[in-house]
Design a protein around this motif. Structure first.
Motif, PDB file in Angstrom:
ATOM      1  N   PRO A   1      -5.909  22.014   7.645  1.00 42.40           N
ATOM      2  CA  PRO A   1      -6.378  23.241   8.284  1.00 42.40           C
ATOM      3  C   PRO A   1      -7.258  24.024   7.315  1.00 42.40           C
ATOM      4  N   ASP A   2      -8.005  24.972   7.837  1.00 37.46           N
ATOM      5  CA  ASP A   2      -8.855  25.797   6.974  1.00 37.46           C
ATOM      6  C   ASP A   2      -8.036  26.836   6.214  1.00 37.46           C
ATOM      7  N   VAL A   3      -7.005  27.344   6.865  1.00 36.86           N
ATOM      8  CA  VAL A   3      -6.112  28.326   6.249  1.00 36.86           C
ATOM      9  C   VAL A   3      -4.684  27.878   6.495  1.00 36.86           C
ATOM     10  N   LEU A   4      -3.873  27.903   5.456  1.00 34.99           N
ATOM     11  CA  LEU A   4      -2.487  27.458   5.547  1.00 34.99           C
ATOM     12  C   LEU A   4      -1.576  28.554   5.004  1.00 34.99           C
ATOM     13  N   VAL A   5      -0.668  29.049   5.847  1.00 35.20           N
ATOM     14  CA  VAL A   5       0.325  30.042   5.433  1.00 35.20           C
ATOM     15  C   VAL A   5       1.623  29.282   5.185  1.00 35.20           C
ATOM     16  N   VAL A   6       2.112  29.304   3.933  1.00 37.11           N
ATOM     17  CA  VAL A   6       3.203  28.417   3.562  1.00 37.11           C
ATOM     18  C   VAL A   6       4.232  29.142   2.694  1.00 37.11           C
ATOM     19  N   ASP A   7       5.487  28.746   2.815  1.00 38.12           N
ATOM     20  CA  ASP A   7       6.588  29.322   2.043  1.00 38.12           C
ATOM     21  C   ASP A   7       6.279  29.261   0.550  1.00 38.12           C
ATOM     22  N   ASN A   8       6.516  30.352  -0.175  1.00 34.12           N
ATOM     23  CA  ASN A   8       5.997  30.438  -1.542  1.00 34.12           C
ATOM     24  C   ASN A   8       6.480  29.356  -2.523  1.00 34.12           C
ATOM     25  N   PRO A   9       7.736  28.872  -2.466  1.00 30.18           N
ATOM     26  CA  PRO A   9       8.100  27.840  -3.443  1.00 30.18           C
ATOM     27  C   PRO A   9       7.451  26.484  -3.187  1.00 30.18           C
ATOM     28  N   VAL A  10       6.854  26.311  -2.017  1.00 25.58           N
ATOM     29  CA  VAL A  10       6.196  25.047  -1.698  1.00 25.58           C
ATOM     30  C   VAL A  10       4.760  25.005  -2.236  1.00 25.58           C
ATOM     31  N   VAL A  11       4.229  26.170  -2.614  1.00 25.34           N
ATOM     32  CA  VAL A  11       2.847  26.216  -3.101  1.00 25.34           C
ATOM     33  C   VAL A  11       2.650  25.258  -4.272  1.00 25.34           C
ATOM     34  N   SER A  12       3.599  25.238  -5.206  1.00 19.96           N
ATOM     35  CA  SER A  12       3.444  24.370  -6.378  1.00 19.96           C
ATOM     36  C   SER A  12       3.455  22.898  -5.989  1.00 19.96           C
ATOM     37  N   THR A  13       4.256  22.535  -4.992  1.00 19.30           N
ATOM     38  CA  THR A  13       4.280  21.152  -4.509  1.00 19.30           C
ATOM     39  C   THR A  13       2.915  20.746  -3.970  1.00 19.30           C
ATOM     40  N   LEU A  14       2.352  21.601  -3.121  1.00 20.47           N
ATOM     41  CA  LEU A  14       1.056  21.296  -2.529  1.00 20.47           C
ATOM     42  C   LEU A  14      -0.058  21.351  -3.568  1.00 20.47           C
ATOM     43  N   ALA A  15       0.054  22.281  -4.506  1.00 21.68           N
ATOM     44  CA  ALA A  15      -0.977  22.395  -5.539  1.00 21.68           C
ATOM     45  C   ALA A  15      -0.992  21.167  -6.441  1.00 21.68           C
ATOM     46  N   GLU A  16       0.190  20.737  -6.873  1.00 22.84           N
ATOM     47  CA  GLU A  16       0.261  19.584  -7.767  1.00 22.84           C
ATOM     48  C   GLU A  16      -0.137  18.293  -7.053  1.00 22.84           C
ATOM     49  N   ALA A  17      -0.043  18.293  -5.722  1.00 21.91           N
ATOM     50  CA  ALA A  17      -0.485  17.138  -4.944  1.00 21.91           C
ATOM     51  C   ALA A  17      -1.986  17.177  -4.677  1.00 21.91           C
TER      52      ALA A  17
END
Length: 413
Positions: free
Chosen positions: A96-112
Motif C-alpha cells: 500500500p502507499d500508506v500503512l498504519v501499523v502497531d508500533n512494535p511491528v515497525v522494526s520487523t517491517l523496517a529490518e525486512a
C-alpha cells in the motif's frame, strides 16, 4: 532502496506473532490487493476494522486524499493479520502507499526492507516526543511517525481507599504503594489486580515495574530486575494481588476491578469509557518508580508509515497524506476517537485543556517507552517471551524471582 528478498521477509515474518498488540484486539476485514485502479488512487491499510466508511477516521482519510488531489482506497485488517499481509504484499511488489501499523511491528517491517525512512519520504517528525518516536527507530533511522499512543497507569477506587484510610497522594513509590495495599487488605478489601498471563500482555504489564526498578531488557537478571519481580511475587504471596493474575488478560483484570472490590488496577487508556460506566468514583495514578517518580510504561498505538514502492514517484503524494493525517488538528480529532494521547506536546496540551482527566495519562505517556526502543528491534520478541515465562514461573512459586530471571537471561544470550 533495494527490493527486499523473499527470504528476508520470511525470516521477519517469524517474529510477527509475538508482536501482536497488547493493548487492543479487533476483527479482520478487507481485501489484500494494495494497488489502486489508477495512478490517481492511493491505497491505505490500517488496523481499525471497527471503523466503517461512515466513521470519522474514514472521512479523515478521504479528506486528506481530496486535499492531496487523489482518491483513497482503504482496507482495514486485524493487527496481526495486517502485518502478515504487509510482508506478503512487499514480497509481491504490491505494498500500500500508506500503512498504519502497531508500533512494535515497525522494526520487523523496517529490518525486512518493507518501509522507507523519513529521510527517503521527507516526513517531518520534529514535533514528535522523542520517547514515542523511538519505537519507530532502527539503526539510527526513523520509519514513519506515531499517530498516537496509549499506555498503562493505575486506576484506583476512591471509596475503597477511603474506607482503608489511604490517602492516594501518599502513594509515591513502591514502599508507599505496598503500605497502601496492606491497609486495604486489613480493611477487608482487595488490593491490586493486573495481568501476568504468559503472553505479550504479561510482559506489557510487567514492563513498568521492570523499567521502574531501573532494569534494562538486555540484562533480565540484574538486581533491579529481580527487585521488580520480587515485588509482584511478594504481593501475590501476601494476598495483596490475587492468584488469578497468572491467567488474567487485561480484559479479565479490568473486570475484577470493575467489581468494585479492588483498590487498584493496572490498565490502559482504552478502559476510560468502561471506567466511566463502572458505577464508582475512580482516579488514575501514573505507575510509580521504585524510588519515586513516574515509571516508564510501554507504549501502545500505531505508526503511520510509507512502504517501499517500485514507483518512487508515489512517495511525494504519500508524504502529503501522512502529513495531513498527523497534522495538529487531525491528530487531536483522531486521538480523541481512538482514546489515544497525542504524540506531540502541542496536541497533548489541547487534549488536557478539553478534558482534565487526561492529565495523568499525558504524564504517563511522556514517561513511556517503546518496547523495541534501545535499538532492540526484532530482538524484543525473544526477550519478551522469556520475561513473561519468568513472571509466570516466579508467581506460581516454581522458582525464586532471581532464579527465574537467571534462566530467562540464559535463554536469550
Amino acid at each position: 532502496m533495494n527490493r527486499p528478498t523473499g527470504r528476508r521477509l520470511t525470516a521477519a515474518a517469524l517474529t510477527v506473532a509475538a508482536l501482536a498488540t497488547a493493548a487492543t484486539a479487533c476483527s479482520s476485514g478487507g481485501s489484500s490487493s494494495a494497488k489502486g485502479d489508477d495512478s490517481g488512487t492511493y491505497t491505505v491499510w490500517d488496523p481499525y476494522p471497527q471503523f466503517d466508511r461512515t466513521s470519522a477516521w474514514a472521512k479523515l482519510l478521504d479528506g486528506c486524499g481530496t486535499k492531496a488531489g487523489v482518491k483513497i482506497k482503504r482496507t482495514a485488517f486485524d493487527t496481526s493479520d495486517l502485518t502478515n499481509k504487509a510482508l506478503l504484499a512487499a514480497q509481491q511488489d504490491n505494498s500500500p502507499d500508506v500503512l498504519v501499523v502497531d508500533n512494535p511491528v515497525v522494526s520487523t517491517l523496517a529490518e525486512a526492507g518493507v518501509l522507507t525512512t523519513t529521510d527517503d519520504n521527507k516526513l517531518d517528525t520534529s514535533k514528535v516526543d522523542p520517547n514515542l518516536l523511538a519505537a519507530g527507530q532502527v539503526g539510527g533511522k526513523t520509519y514513519g511517525t506515531p499517530i498516537g499512543a496509549n499506555t498503562l497507569a493505575l486506576y484506583y477506587n476512591k471509596e475503597v481507599l477511603k474506607e482503608a484510610g489511604v490517602d492516594v497522594a501518599s502513594v509515591k513509590d513502591w514502599p508507599s504503594l505496598t503500605a497502601a495495599l496492606e491497609k486495604v487488605k486489613k480493611a477487608g478489601k482487595k488490593g491490586i489486580t493486573f495481568s501476568a498471563i504468559g503472553t505479550e500482555e504479561g510482559s506489557f504489564q510487567f514492563l513498568p515495574w521492570f523499567w521502574g526498578s531501573g532494569a534494562k531488557l538486555t540484562e533480565l537478571d540484574s538486581a533491579q530486575g529481580v527487585s521488580a519481580l520480587s515485588l509482584w511475587s511478594d504481593w501475590t504471596e501476601k494476598g495483596y494481588a490475587p492468584n488469578s493474575v497468572l491467567n488474567n488478560t487485561q480484559t479479565t483484570s479490568w473486570q475484577e476491578f470493575a467489581s468494585g472490590d479492588y483498590a487498584f488496577a493496572e490498565n490502559g487508556t482504552w478502559q476510560l469509557a468502561n471506567a466511566q460506566k463502572a458505577g464508582f468514583d475512580y482516579g488514575v495514578l501514573p505507575i510509580p518508580g521504585a524510588e519515586g517518580g513516574t515509571a516508564a510504561a510501554p507504549t501502545g498505538g500505531e505508526f503511520v508509515t510509507v512502504p517501499v514502492q517500485g514507483d518512487t514517484g508515489r512517495y511525494t503524494t504519500a508524504q502529503r497524506l501522512v502529513s495531513c493525517l498527523t497534522s495538529t488538528q487531525n491528530l487531536y480529532d483522531t486521538d480523541t476517537t481512538l482514546s489515544y494521547v497525542a504524540p506531540t506536546g502541542e496536541v497533548q496540551d489541547k487534549q488536557v485543556a478539553a478534558n482534565a482527566e487526561l492529565k495523568p495519562w499525558v504524564d504517563a505517556v511522556k514517561a513511556a517507552k517503546g518496547r523495541t526502543s534501545d535499538d532492540l528491534g526484532t530482538k524484543y520478541p525473544k526477550i519478551s517471551e522469556q520475561l513473561w515465562k519468568a513472571v509466570q514461573t516466579a508467581l506460581s512459586g516454581s522458582k525464586s524471582p532471581k532464579d527465574a530471571l537467571s534462566s530467562a537471561q540464559d535463554a536469550v544470550r
